[in-house]
Design a protein around this motif. Structure first.
Motif, PDB file in Angstrom:
ATOM      1  N   VAL A  53       0.823  -1.214   0.000  1.00 59.86           N
ATOM      2  CA  VAL A  53       0.000   0.000   0.000  1.00 59.86           C
ATOM      3  C   VAL A  53       0.858   1.264   0.000  1.00 59.86           C
ATOM      4  O   VAL A  53       0.653   2.154  -0.839  1.00 59.86           O
ATOM      5  N   PRO A  54       1.862   1.376   0.880  1.00 58.46           N
ATOM      6  CA  PRO A  54       2.734   2.558   0.807  1.00 58.46           C
ATOM      7  C   PRO A  54       3.504   2.633  -0.517  1.00 58.46           C
ATOM      8  O   PRO A  54       3.735   3.724  -1.036  1.00 58.46           O
ATOM      9  N   ALA A  55       3.895   1.482  -1.056  1.00 58.47           N
ATOM     10  CA  ALA A  55       4.606   1.490  -2.343  1.00 58.47           C
ATOM     11  C   ALA A  55       3.763   2.162  -3.417  1.00 58.47           C
ATOM     12  O   ALA A  55       4.257   2.997  -4.185  1.00 58.47           O
ATOM     13  N   ASN A  56       2.501   1.817  -3.460  1.00 53.89           N
ATOM     14  CA  ASN A  56       1.622   2.398  -4.474  1.00 53.89           C
ATOM     15  C   ASN A  56       1.255   3.847  -4.161  1.00 53.89           C
ATOM     16  O   ASN A  56       1.159   4.675  -5.063  1.00 53.89           O
ATOM     17  N   ARG A  57       1.067   4.156  -2.889  1.00 59.39           N
ATOM     18  CA  ARG A  57       0.744   5.532  -2.501  1.00 59.39           C
ATOM     19  C   ARG A  57       1.902   6.468  -2.841  1.00 59.39           C
ATOM     20  O   ARG A  57       1.724   7.510  -3.453  1.00 59.39           O
ATOM     21  N   ILE A  58       3.114   6.086  -2.449  1.00 57.87           N
ATOM     22  CA  ILE A  58       4.309   6.901  -2.738  1.00 57.87           C
ATOM     23  C   ILE A  58       4.598   6.892  -4.238  1.00 57.87           C
ATOM     24  O   ILE A  58       4.878   7.923  -4.846  1.00 57.87           O
ATOM     25  N   GLY A  59       4.525   5.722  -4.828  1.00 55.47           N
ATOM     26  CA  GLY A  59       4.858   5.575  -6.240  1.00 55.47           C
ATOM     27  C   GLY A  59       3.945   6.329  -7.180  1.00 55.47           C
ATOM     28  O   GLY A  59       4.374   6.781  -8.245  1.00 55.47           O
ATOM     29  N   HIS A  60       2.677   6.487  -6.791  1.00 57.61           N
ATOM     30  CA  HIS A  60       1.735   7.162  -7.693  1.00 57.61           C
ATOM     31  C   HIS A  60       2.037   8.641  -7.850  1.00 57.61           C
ATOM     32  O   HIS A  60       1.518   9.302  -8.740  1.00 57.61           O
ATOM     33  N   ARG A  61       2.928   9.168  -7.016  1.00 61.19           N
ATOM     34  CA  ARG A  61       3.362  10.568  -7.194  1.00 61.19           C
ATOM     35  C   ARG A  61       4.223  10.723  -8.441  1.00 61.19           C
ATOM     36  O   ARG A  61       4.268  11.797  -9.025  1.00 61.19           O
ATOM     37  N   VAL A  62       4.945   9.658  -8.808  1.00 57.42           N
ATOM     38  CA  VAL A  62       5.889   9.761  -9.926  1.00 57.42           C
ATOM     39  C   VAL A  62       5.643   8.730 -11.025  1.00 57.42           C
ATOM     40  O   VAL A  62       6.221   8.840 -12.111  1.00 57.42           O
ATOM     41  N   TYR A  63       4.824   7.719 -10.773  1.00 54.79           N
ATOM     42  CA  TYR A  63       4.503   6.696 -11.765  1.00 54.79           C
ATOM     43  C   TYR A  63       3.001   6.643 -11.971  1.00 54.79           C
ATOM     44  O   TYR A  63       2.231   6.909 -11.039  1.00 54.79           O
ATOM     45  N   SER A  64       2.584   6.257 -13.165  1.00 54.65           N
ATOM     46  CA  SER A  64       1.162   6.030 -13.396  1.00 54.65           C
ATOM     47  C   SER A  64       0.766   4.703 -12.756  1.00 54.65           C
ATOM     48  O   SER A  64       1.622   3.875 -12.421  1.00 54.65           O
ATOM     49  N   ALA A  65      -0.528   4.485 -12.605  1.00 57.48           N
ATOM     50  CA  ALA A  65      -1.005   3.221 -12.043  1.00 57.48           C
ATOM     51  C   ALA A  65      -0.578   2.052 -12.921  1.00 57.48           C
ATOM     52  O   ALA A  65      -0.191   0.988 -12.422  1.00 57.48           O
ATOM     53  N   ALA A  66      -0.623   2.237 -14.240  1.00 58.89           N
ATOM     54  CA  ALA A  66      -0.195   1.177 -15.163  1.00 58.89           C
ATOM     55  C   ALA A  66       1.288   0.872 -15.001  1.00 58.89           C
ATOM     56  O   ALA A  66       1.705  -0.293 -15.041  1.00 58.89           O
TER      57      ALA A  66
END
Length: 115
Positions: A53-66
């Motif tokens: 969950v944190p990986a996706n929360r943090i990651g979505h700032r710089v990466y798209s969901a795809a």
């Protein structure tokens, strides 16, 4: 690269290590009751979610969901391949390598493809 680019990768690696054990670790214990391995798997999966969950929360700032999903799938395959060989003692065949290679090619198109 910023920490926001690197943290999701590291968190997804940790997440996938836990999830691989949750899904496949019990295969070395076929004599255990199914309810016990399900309970153990759920417990391990809870820890996995604490990384995913944190990986996706943090990651979505710089990466798209795809991009995040693609990254997760590639990491899953790498972690699973290592787990399968080292923990389950199963061979990595040429067919596995070719199949994983095609998935990696798909990841290339998500991140850097010509379209």
């Amino acid at each position: 690269m910023t920490p926001a680019h690197i943290a999701p990768v590291l968190l997804l690696v940790a997440s996938n290590v836990f999830m691989t054990f949750a899904w496949y670790g019990h295969l070395k214990f076929p004599d255990r009751a199914l309810w016990i391995v399900v309970l153990a798997s759920w417990t391990i999966a809870l820890v996995e979610y604490c990384f995913a969950v944190p990986a996706n929360r943090i990651g979505h700032r710089v990466y798209s969901a795809a991009e995040l999903k693609t990254m997760q799938e590639v990491i899953t395959l790498v972690v699973f391949a290592a787990f399968s060989v080292m923990y389950l003692k199963e061979p990595m065949t040429l067919n596995h390598a070719v199949g994983f290679g095609f998935i990696a090619l798909g990841a290339f198109f998500v991140f850097r493809g010509p379209f």
